[in-house]
Motif scaffolding. Sequence first.
Motif, PDB file in Angstrom:
ATOM      1  N   LYS A 122      -9.873  -2.028  -9.170  1.00  0.00           N
ATOM      2  CA  LYS A 122      -9.944  -0.135  -9.545  1.00  0.00           C
ATOM      3  C   LYS A 122      -9.017  -0.092 -10.612  1.00  0.00           C
ATOM      4  N   GLU A 174       0.810  -1.432   0.432  1.00  0.00           N
ATOM      5  CA  GLU A 174       0.062   0.592  -0.186  1.00  0.00           C
ATOM      6  C   GLU A 174       0.893   1.226  -0.209  1.00  0.00           C
ATOM      7  N   ASP A 175       1.089   1.950  -0.809  1.00  0.00           N
ATOM      8  CA  ASP A 175       1.526   3.471  -1.103  1.00  0.00           C
ATOM      9  C   ASP A 175       1.258   4.868   0.054  1.00  0.00           C
ATOM     10  N   THR A 176       1.429   5.660  -0.167  1.00  0.00           N
ATOM     11  CA  THR A 176       1.178   6.965   0.971  1.00  0.00           C
ATOM     12  C   THR A 176      -0.119   7.193   0.904  1.00  0.00           C
ATOM     13  N   ASN A 177      -1.128   7.142  -0.844  1.00  0.00           N
ATOM     14  CA  ASN A 177      -1.441   7.216  -1.087  1.00  0.00           C
ATOM     15  C   ASN A 177      -3.121   6.105  -0.763  1.00  0.00           C
ATOM     16  N   GLY A 178      -2.999   4.894   0.010  1.00  0.00           N
ATOM     17  CA  GLY A 178      -3.714   4.168  -0.211  1.00  0.00           C
ATOM     18  C   GLY A 178      -3.734   3.157  -0.948  1.00  0.00           C
ATOM     19  N   ASP A 179      -3.208   3.092  -2.438  1.00  0.00           N
ATOM     20  CA  ASP A 179      -3.805   2.521  -3.202  1.00  0.00           C
ATOM     21  C   ASP A 179      -2.778   1.543  -2.965  1.00  0.00           C
TER      22      ASP A 179
END
Length: 355
Positions: free
Chosen positions: A327, A267-272
């Motif tokens: 997504k 999970e990246d910093t954007n929550g993706d």
Amino acid sequence: MSKIKRGVSLYSYQNETFQGKMTLEDCIRTSAELGARGIEIIGEQTFWGWPEYGAADADVENWHRLIKQYDCTPVSHDFMLDYKRYKGRIMPFDEQVASVKRDIEFGARLGMKFIRALVSIAPEVLVAAAPHAEEHGIKILIEVHAPLHFDHPWIVRHAEAFEKSGSDALGFLPDMGMFLHAFPPVWKEKFLRIGVPRNIADYIEKAYADRVLSEYVILEVQEMGGTGPAIAMAETLRHNAAFEPKRMLDYMPRIHNIHGKFYQMMEDTNGDCVEPSIPYDEIVKVLQQGGYEGYICSEYEGNRWIEDAEEPDSVEQVRRQQVMLAKLLGEAEVPTIKTSPTASADAEATREAAE
């Protein structure tokens, strides 16, 4: 929204299945709750005694009950035919064909539309079994798996044999692991734990990114003083490569199922949710361009790279990949798990304790 559908190979849950933490019902229910309603299996994992002793009627009936209960669709039975290790001898051609026919019948018994053939199986065997597959409404899909790819002579040989046969019961199942565009971080971390010097590990990772020929990388690692695990890490470059997803387009009419191979969902910093080594955004675009309408079935294989250091959480890893796929496919709802993935196993343990 895309017409591509989401599924799960229950092979993804192999750790939890083997340890008794998840029952077949847990596996199917968890997948269904994630909206991944296409279910793919390996017969040996899901049905005790297969293929040596067959599958019990009661187990098959339970399979159909669970598929119906959780509104899922049987997708593929992945069979093996390890004909070179059969009872200490190479299995003769006729026995190979008979074995494939048995898997065709088993797949049909489970309501599958496809059975996955290992890439080692000769095309002549599959061509000979094709009429039997047609009779049972089954397609036999040869798995295109790294280090092979769609321009490899062995795969080209299959494609030519399939076309010459005139049968539409023969096709391909691409494994997305052949599109390994970066050295997986989870691989590097494992090799560091087992003793590969940091400078060598960094070199191999960069060499992979630079597409350096594997033989040169192995030689350079030896000259850097690498031995044992370091050579093994360099050897991974022999068996993996960043092939082009667009090569699937020429074969799309015979591509009917996809193995959504992944090693680590982050999970990246954007929550993706992202797979750092396999370009799923590009892969999905190619599949959409080719008009693919089948399943992408999650196939988690990162467990073996971490189990020496931590307990794999296959369910969480599958969840993250399903979030990513949803997504990319333009779905509005984010997949979530509503029930404890070990609910059935816990209930069974409670019942056994009470008895």
